[in-house]
Design a protein around this motif. Structure first.
Motif, PDB file in Angstrom:
ATOM      1  N   ALA A 214       0.820  -1.212   0.000  1.00 61.33           N
ATOM      2  CA  ALA A 214       0.000   0.000   0.000  1.00 61.33           C
ATOM      3  C   ALA A 214       0.854   1.262   0.000  1.00 61.33           C
ATOM      4  CB  ALA A 214      -0.935  -0.005   1.212  1.00 61.33           C
TER       5      ALA A 214
ATOM      6  N   HIS B 212      -2.108   2.509  10.886  1.00 63.31           N
ATOM      7  CA  HIS B 212      -3.105   1.507  10.504  1.00 63.31           C
ATOM      8  C   HIS B 212      -2.458   0.115  10.425  1.00 63.31           C
ATOM      9  CE1 HIS B 212      -6.394   4.324   9.635  1.00 63.31           C
ATOM     10  NE2 HIS B 212      -5.462   5.144   9.161  1.00 63.31           N
TER      11      HIS B 212
ATOM     12  N   LEU C 231      -9.556  -1.039   5.010  1.00 64.06           N
ATOM     13  CA  LEU C 231     -10.102  -0.218   3.928  1.00 64.06           C
ATOM     14  C   LEU C 231      -9.209   0.989   3.645  1.00 64.06           C
ATOM     15  CD1 LEU C 231     -13.943  -0.291   4.664  1.00 64.06           C
ATOM     16  CD2 LEU C 231     -12.699  -1.445   2.814  1.00 64.06           C
ATOM     17  N   PHE C 232      -8.676   1.595   4.682  1.00 64.13           N
ATOM     18  CA  PHE C 232      -7.764   2.742   4.483  1.00 64.13           C
ATOM     19  C   PHE C 232      -6.552   2.306   3.660  1.00 64.13           C
ATOM     20  CE2 PHE C 232      -4.042   5.219   5.543  1.00 64.13           C
ATOM     21  CZ  PHE C 232      -4.507   6.524   5.518  1.00 64.13           C
TER      22      PHE C 232
ATOM     23  N   PHE D 157      -6.277  -0.357   1.723  1.00 64.16           N
ATOM     24  CA  PHE D 157      -6.672  -0.776   0.374  1.00 64.16           C
ATOM     25  C   PHE D 157      -6.899   0.441  -0.528  1.00 64.16           C
ATOM     26  CE2 PHE D 157      -9.914  -1.860  -2.791  1.00 64.16           C
ATOM     27  CZ  PHE D 157      -9.292  -2.929  -3.424  1.00 64.16           C
ATOM     28  N   ALA D 158      -7.504   1.487   0.031  1.00 61.75           N
ATOM     29  CA  ALA D 158      -7.705   2.712  -0.755  1.00 61.75           C
ATOM     30  C   ALA D 158      -6.364   3.316  -1.157  1.00 61.75           C
ATOM     31  CB  ALA D 158      -8.527   3.712   0.055  1.00 61.75           C
ATOM     32  N   LEU D 159      -5.397   3.287  -0.250  1.00 65.24           N
ATOM     33  CA  LEU D 159      -4.062   3.807  -0.560  1.00 65.24           C
ATOM     34  C   LEU D 159      -3.413   2.984  -1.672  1.00 65.24           C
ATOM     35  CD1 LEU D 159      -1.955   5.929   0.371  1.00 65.24           C
ATOM     36  CD2 LEU D 159      -1.051   4.180   1.925  1.00 65.24           C
TER      37      LEU D 159
ATOM     38  N   ALA E 187      -5.010   1.041  -3.954  1.00 68.24           N
ATOM     39  CA  ALA E 187      -5.744   1.202  -5.211  1.00 68.24           C
ATOM     40  C   ALA E 187      -5.438   2.548  -5.872  1.00 68.24           C
ATOM     41  CB  ALA E 187      -7.243   1.064  -4.955  1.00 68.24           C
ATOM     42  N   GLY E 188      -5.397   3.604  -5.068  1.00 75.22           N
ATOM     43  CA  GLY E 188      -5.058   4.918  -5.617  1.00 75.22           C
ATOM     44  C   GLY E 188      -3.653   4.943  -6.193  1.00 75.22           C
TER      45      GLY E 188
END
Length: 277
Positions: A173, A231, A254-255, A257-259, A261-262
Protein backbone atom coordinates in the motif's frame (compact mmCIF):
# COMPACT_ATOMS: atom_id res chain seq x y z
CA UNK A 1 22.74 -15.32 -38.72
CA UNK A 2 20.05 -15.48 -41.38
CA UNK A 3 18.63 -18.56 -39.67
CA UNK A 4 18.50 -16.74 -36.32
CA UNK A 5 16.71 -13.73 -37.83
CA UNK A 6 14.23 -16.00 -39.58
CA UNK A 7 13.62 -17.89 -36.34
CA UNK A 8 13.11 -14.66 -34.38
CA UNK A 9 10.63 -13.41 -36.99
CA UNK A 10 8.74 -16.68 -36.82
CA UNK A 11 8.33 -16.25 -33.03
CA UNK A 12 7.35 -12.59 -33.12
CA UNK A 13 3.60 -12.06 -33.01
CA UNK A 14 3.61 -8.25 -32.86
CA UNK A 15 0.91 -8.43 -30.18
CA UNK A 16 0.91 -7.48 -26.50
CA UNK A 17 1.50 -10.41 -24.17
CA UNK A 18 -0.96 -11.19 -21.40
CA UNK A 19 -0.56 -9.38 -18.06
CA UNK A 20 0.52 -12.45 -16.09
CA UNK A 21 2.98 -13.50 -18.79
CA UNK A 22 4.38 -9.96 -18.90
CA UNK A 23 4.79 -9.82 -15.13
CA UNK A 24 6.43 -13.25 -15.17
CA UNK A 25 8.98 -12.14 -17.74
CA UNK A 26 9.85 -8.99 -15.82
CA UNK A 27 10.09 -10.81 -12.49
CA UNK A 28 12.33 -13.43 -14.08
CA UNK A 29 14.69 -10.66 -15.13
CA UNK A 30 14.62 -9.06 -11.69
CA UNK A 31 15.28 -12.42 -10.03
CA UNK A 32 18.30 -13.03 -12.28
CA UNK A 33 19.72 -9.70 -11.07
CA UNK A 34 18.80 -10.29 -7.42
CA UNK A 35 20.55 -13.67 -7.25
CA UNK A 36 23.84 -11.87 -7.84
CA UNK A 37 23.34 -8.97 -5.42
CA UNK A 38 21.09 -10.32 -2.62
CA UNK A 39 23.91 -10.13 -0.07
CA UNK A 40 24.09 -6.34 -0.48
CA UNK A 41 20.39 -6.07 0.43
CA UNK A 42 20.36 -8.59 3.26
CA UNK A 43 21.34 -6.15 6.01
CA UNK A 44 18.90 -3.32 5.20
CA UNK A 45 15.90 -5.49 4.36
CA UNK A 46 16.34 -8.37 6.78
CA UNK A 47 18.91 -7.97 9.51
CA UNK A 48 18.52 -4.27 10.38
CA UNK A 49 14.94 -4.62 11.74
CA UNK A 50 16.02 -7.68 13.73
CA UNK A 51 18.92 -5.81 15.33
CA UNK A 52 16.56 -2.93 16.11
CA UNK A 53 14.11 -5.38 17.70
CA UNK A 54 16.87 -6.78 19.89
CA UNK A 55 18.06 -3.34 20.97
CA UNK A 56 14.61 -1.93 21.74
CA UNK A 57 12.75 -5.07 22.75
CA UNK A 58 15.39 -6.78 24.86
CA UNK A 59 17.48 -3.75 25.86
CA UNK A 60 15.05 -0.93 26.46
CA UNK A 61 12.19 -3.38 27.02
CA UNK A 62 13.90 -4.81 30.09
CA UNK A 63 12.98 -1.55 31.86
CA UNK A 64 9.26 -1.80 31.00
CA UNK A 65 6.92 -3.83 33.19
CA UNK A 66 4.87 -6.56 31.51
CA UNK A 67 1.23 -5.68 30.90
CA UNK A 68 1.74 -1.96 31.60
CA UNK A 69 1.38 -0.80 28.00
CA UNK A 70 -1.85 0.92 27.01
CA UNK A 71 -4.85 -1.28 26.40
CA UNK A 72 -2.79 -4.45 25.91
CA UNK A 73 -3.72 -6.97 28.53
CA UNK A 74 -1.45 -8.50 31.18
CA UNK A 75 1.14 -11.07 30.23
CA UNK A 76 2.42 -9.12 27.20
CA UNK A 77 6.06 -8.08 27.34
CA UNK A 78 7.39 -4.94 25.69
CA UNK A 79 9.28 -7.15 23.24
CA UNK A 80 6.03 -8.80 22.18
CA UNK A 81 4.32 -5.40 22.03
CA UNK A 82 6.76 -3.80 19.60
CA UNK A 83 7.61 -6.89 17.51
CA UNK A 84 4.56 -6.62 15.15
CA UNK A 85 5.00 -2.85 14.83
CA UNK A 86 8.72 -3.11 14.06
CA UNK A 87 7.83 -5.70 11.42
CA UNK A 88 5.45 -3.20 9.81
CA UNK A 89 7.83 -0.23 10.03
CA UNK A 90 10.71 -2.30 8.65
CA UNK A 91 8.61 -3.52 5.74
CA UNK A 92 7.41 0.01 4.99
CA UNK A 93 10.98 1.33 5.06
CA UNK A 94 12.03 -1.37 2.60
CA UNK A 95 8.99 -0.70 0.40
CA UNK A 96 9.69 3.03 0.21
CA UNK A 97 13.38 2.46 -0.55
CA UNK A 98 12.62 -0.07 -3.28
CA UNK A 99 9.96 2.21 -4.79
CA UNK A 100 12.09 5.35 -4.95
CA UNK A 101 15.54 5.42 -6.48
CA UNK A 102 15.30 2.00 -8.20
CA UNK A 103 12.16 3.12 -10.06
CA UNK A 104 13.70 6.47 -10.98
CA UNK A 105 16.81 4.63 -12.14
CA UNK A 106 14.71 2.54 -14.52
CA UNK A 107 13.59 5.77 -16.22
CA UNK A 108 16.65 7.98 -15.86
CA UNK A 109 19.94 6.14 -15.34
CA UNK A 110 19.63 2.47 -16.30
CA UNK A 111 16.75 3.29 -18.67
CA UNK A 112 15.79 -0.37 -18.85
CA UNK A 113 12.12 0.66 -18.62
CA UNK A 114 12.43 2.24 -22.05
CA UNK A 115 13.87 -1.00 -23.39
CA UNK A 116 11.04 -3.02 -21.83
CA UNK A 117 8.40 -0.64 -23.19
CA UNK A 118 9.79 -1.25 -26.70
CA UNK A 119 8.87 -4.92 -26.26
CA UNK A 120 5.32 -6.36 -26.28
CA UNK A 121 5.12 -5.51 -22.52
CA UNK A 122 3.02 -2.39 -21.94
CA UNK A 123 3.94 0.33 -19.40
CA UNK A 124 0.93 -0.64 -17.30
CA UNK A 125 2.10 -4.26 -17.24
CA UNK A 126 5.60 -3.08 -16.36
CA UNK A 127 4.20 -1.14 -13.39
CA UNK A 128 2.29 -4.20 -12.19
CA UNK A 129 5.32 -6.45 -12.57
CA UNK A 130 7.57 -4.02 -10.71
CA UNK A 131 5.05 -3.73 -7.86
CA UNK A 132 4.71 -7.51 -7.67
CA UNK A 133 8.48 -7.89 -7.55
CA UNK A 134 8.61 -5.44 -4.63
CA UNK A 135 5.89 -7.48 -2.88
CA UNK A 136 8.02 -10.61 -3.30
CA UNK A 137 11.00 -8.79 -1.81
CA UNK A 138 8.84 -7.64 1.10
CA UNK A 139 7.59 -11.17 1.70
CA UNK A 140 11.17 -12.47 1.87
CA UNK A 141 12.08 -9.74 4.36
CA UNK A 142 8.99 -10.50 6.46
CA UNK A 143 9.84 -14.20 6.63
CA UNK A 144 13.44 -13.46 7.69
CA UNK A 145 12.22 -11.08 10.38
CA UNK A 146 9.52 -13.51 11.53
CA UNK A 147 11.99 -16.36 12.01
CA UNK A 148 14.54 -14.18 13.80
CA UNK A 149 11.88 -12.65 16.05
CA UNK A 150 10.64 -16.13 16.93
CA UNK A 151 14.15 -17.08 18.04
CA UNK A 152 14.13 -14.00 20.31
CA UNK A 153 10.77 -15.04 21.80
CA UNK A 154 8.98 -11.99 20.39
CA UNK A 155 5.79 -13.74 19.24
CA UNK A 156 3.01 -14.47 21.68
CA UNK A 157 1.11 -16.99 19.58
CA UNK A 158 0.26 -18.24 16.08
CA UNK A 159 -1.16 -14.82 15.17
CA UNK A 160 2.24 -14.02 13.70
CA UNK A 161 1.22 -16.13 10.71
CA UNK A 162 -1.33 -13.41 9.93
CA UNK A 163 0.92 -10.53 10.96
CA UNK A 164 3.40 -11.37 8.18
CA UNK A 165 0.94 -11.00 5.26
CA UNK A 166 -0.56 -7.95 6.95
CA UNK A 167 2.86 -6.30 6.98
CA UNK A 168 3.42 -7.17 3.31
CA UNK A 169 0.01 -5.71 2.46
CA UNK A 170 0.89 -2.47 4.27
CA UNK A 171 4.20 -2.35 2.41
CA UNK A 172 2.46 -2.75 -0.94
CA UNK A 173 0.00 0.00 0.00
CA UNK A 174 2.95 2.35 0.59
CA UNK A 175 5.03 1.16 -2.38
CA UNK A 176 2.38 1.85 -5.05
CA UNK A 177 2.01 5.63 -4.45
CA UNK A 178 5.78 6.04 -4.05
CA UNK A 179 6.27 4.29 -7.40
CA UNK A 180 3.76 6.70 -8.93
CA UNK A 181 5.68 9.62 -7.44
CA UNK A 182 9.00 8.22 -8.70
CA UNK A 183 7.58 8.03 -12.22
CA UNK A 184 7.00 11.81 -12.12
CA UNK A 185 10.44 12.67 -10.70
CA UNK A 186 12.86 14.29 -13.14
CA UNK A 187 15.69 15.33 -10.80
CA UNK A 188 18.36 13.33 -9.01
CA UNK A 189 16.03 11.78 -6.46
CA UNK A 190 16.66 14.10 -3.52
CA UNK A 191 12.92 14.06 -2.84
CA UNK A 192 13.20 10.44 -1.69
CA UNK A 193 15.67 11.46 1.02
CA UNK A 194 13.17 14.07 2.22
CA UNK A 195 10.39 11.48 2.06
CA UNK A 196 12.31 9.18 4.39
CA UNK A 197 13.45 11.95 6.69
CA UNK A 198 10.22 13.92 7.04
CA UNK A 199 7.55 11.25 6.51
CA UNK A 200 8.73 7.68 7.14
CA UNK A 201 10.93 8.42 10.16
CA UNK A 202 8.36 10.59 12.02
CA UNK A 203 5.64 8.02 11.29
CA UNK A 204 7.84 5.28 12.72
CA UNK A 205 8.51 7.26 15.89
CA UNK A 206 5.03 8.63 16.59
CA UNK A 207 2.51 6.26 14.93
CA UNK A 208 2.24 3.78 17.77
CA UNK A 209 5.34 1.72 17.09
CA UNK A 210 6.98 2.16 20.50
CA UNK A 211 4.11 3.48 22.65
CA UNK A 212 0.31 3.91 22.34
CA UNK A 213 -0.76 6.99 20.43
CA UNK A 214 -3.11 8.05 23.26
CA UNK A 215 0.04 9.13 25.13
CA UNK A 216 0.54 11.87 22.52
CA UNK A 217 -1.02 15.35 22.83
CA UNK A 218 -4.60 15.39 21.55
CA UNK A 219 -3.77 17.94 18.85
CA UNK A 220 -1.24 15.56 17.23
CA UNK A 221 -3.34 12.40 17.28
CA UNK A 222 -5.41 13.23 14.12
CA UNK A 223 -2.14 13.37 12.17
CA UNK A 224 -1.34 9.88 13.36
CA UNK A 225 -4.70 8.56 12.19
CA UNK A 226 -3.87 9.34 8.54
CA UNK A 227 -0.53 7.54 8.80
CA UNK A 228 -0.35 4.15 7.02
CA UNK A 229 2.12 2.94 9.64
CA UNK A 230 -0.46 3.47 12.40
CA UNK A 231 -3.10 1.51 10.50
CA UNK A 232 -0.57 -1.23 9.80
CA UNK A 233 0.60 -1.29 13.43
CA UNK A 234 -2.94 -1.64 14.70
CA UNK A 235 -3.74 -4.47 12.27
CA UNK A 236 -0.50 -6.40 12.82
CA UNK A 237 -0.66 -5.95 16.60
CA UNK A 238 -4.32 -6.96 16.60
CA UNK A 239 -3.73 -10.27 14.82
CA UNK A 240 -0.47 -11.03 16.67
CA UNK A 241 -1.70 -10.24 20.19
CA UNK A 242 -5.47 -10.49 19.73
CA UNK A 243 -8.14 -8.24 21.17
CA UNK A 244 -9.05 -6.31 18.00
CA UNK A 245 -12.72 -5.97 17.07
CA UNK A 246 -13.91 -6.61 13.53
CA UNK A 247 -15.08 -3.05 12.79
CA UNK A 248 -11.78 -1.29 13.58
CA UNK A 249 -9.91 -3.98 11.67
CA UNK A 250 -12.15 -3.38 8.66
CA UNK A 251 -11.54 0.37 8.87
CA UNK A 252 -7.76 -0.07 8.93
CA UNK A 253 -7.89 -2.53 6.01
CA UNK A 254 -10.10 -0.22 3.93
CA UNK A 255 -7.76 2.74 4.48
CA UNK A 256 -4.77 0.71 3.31
CA UNK A 257 -6.67 -0.78 0.37
CA UNK A 258 -7.70 2.71 -0.75
CA UNK A 259 -4.06 3.81 -0.56
CA UNK A 260 -3.00 0.79 -2.61
CA UNK A 261 -5.74 1.20 -5.21
CA UNK A 262 -5.06 4.92 -5.62
CA UNK A 263 -1.34 4.28 -6.00
CA UNK A 264 -1.90 1.59 -8.62
CA UNK A 265 -4.28 3.75 -10.67
CA UNK A 266 -2.01 6.80 -10.62
CA UNK A 267 1.16 4.76 -11.07
CA UNK A 268 -0.12 2.94 -14.16
CA UNK A 269 -1.06 6.28 -15.72
CA UNK A 270 2.28 7.90 -14.88
CA UNK A 271 4.23 4.95 -16.33
CA UNK A 272 2.22 5.25 -19.53
CA UNK A 273 2.79 9.01 -19.78
CA UNK A 274 6.54 8.68 -19.27
CA UNK A 275 7.18 5.70 -21.53
CA UNK A 276 4.77 6.26 -24.42
CA UNK A 277 5.86 9.03 -26.77
Amino acid sequence: MATDIQHARSRSTGSVVGPWRAMGLRIEGQWAWYRRYWRANLYSSGLQPVLFLGAMGLGFGSQVKDGSIGSIGPGVSYLQYIAPALLVSGIISTAVNESGHPILSGFKWKQDYHAVSASPITPQQLFGAQLLWIVIRLALSAVIYGIAAALLGAWKGPGVLLALPVAVFVGAACAAPVMAFAATTRGEGHAFVALNRFAVLPMTLFAGTFFPVDRLPAVIQPLVWISPIWHGNELARGVALGGMSALPALGHALFLFALLAGGVLIGRRQFHRRLVI
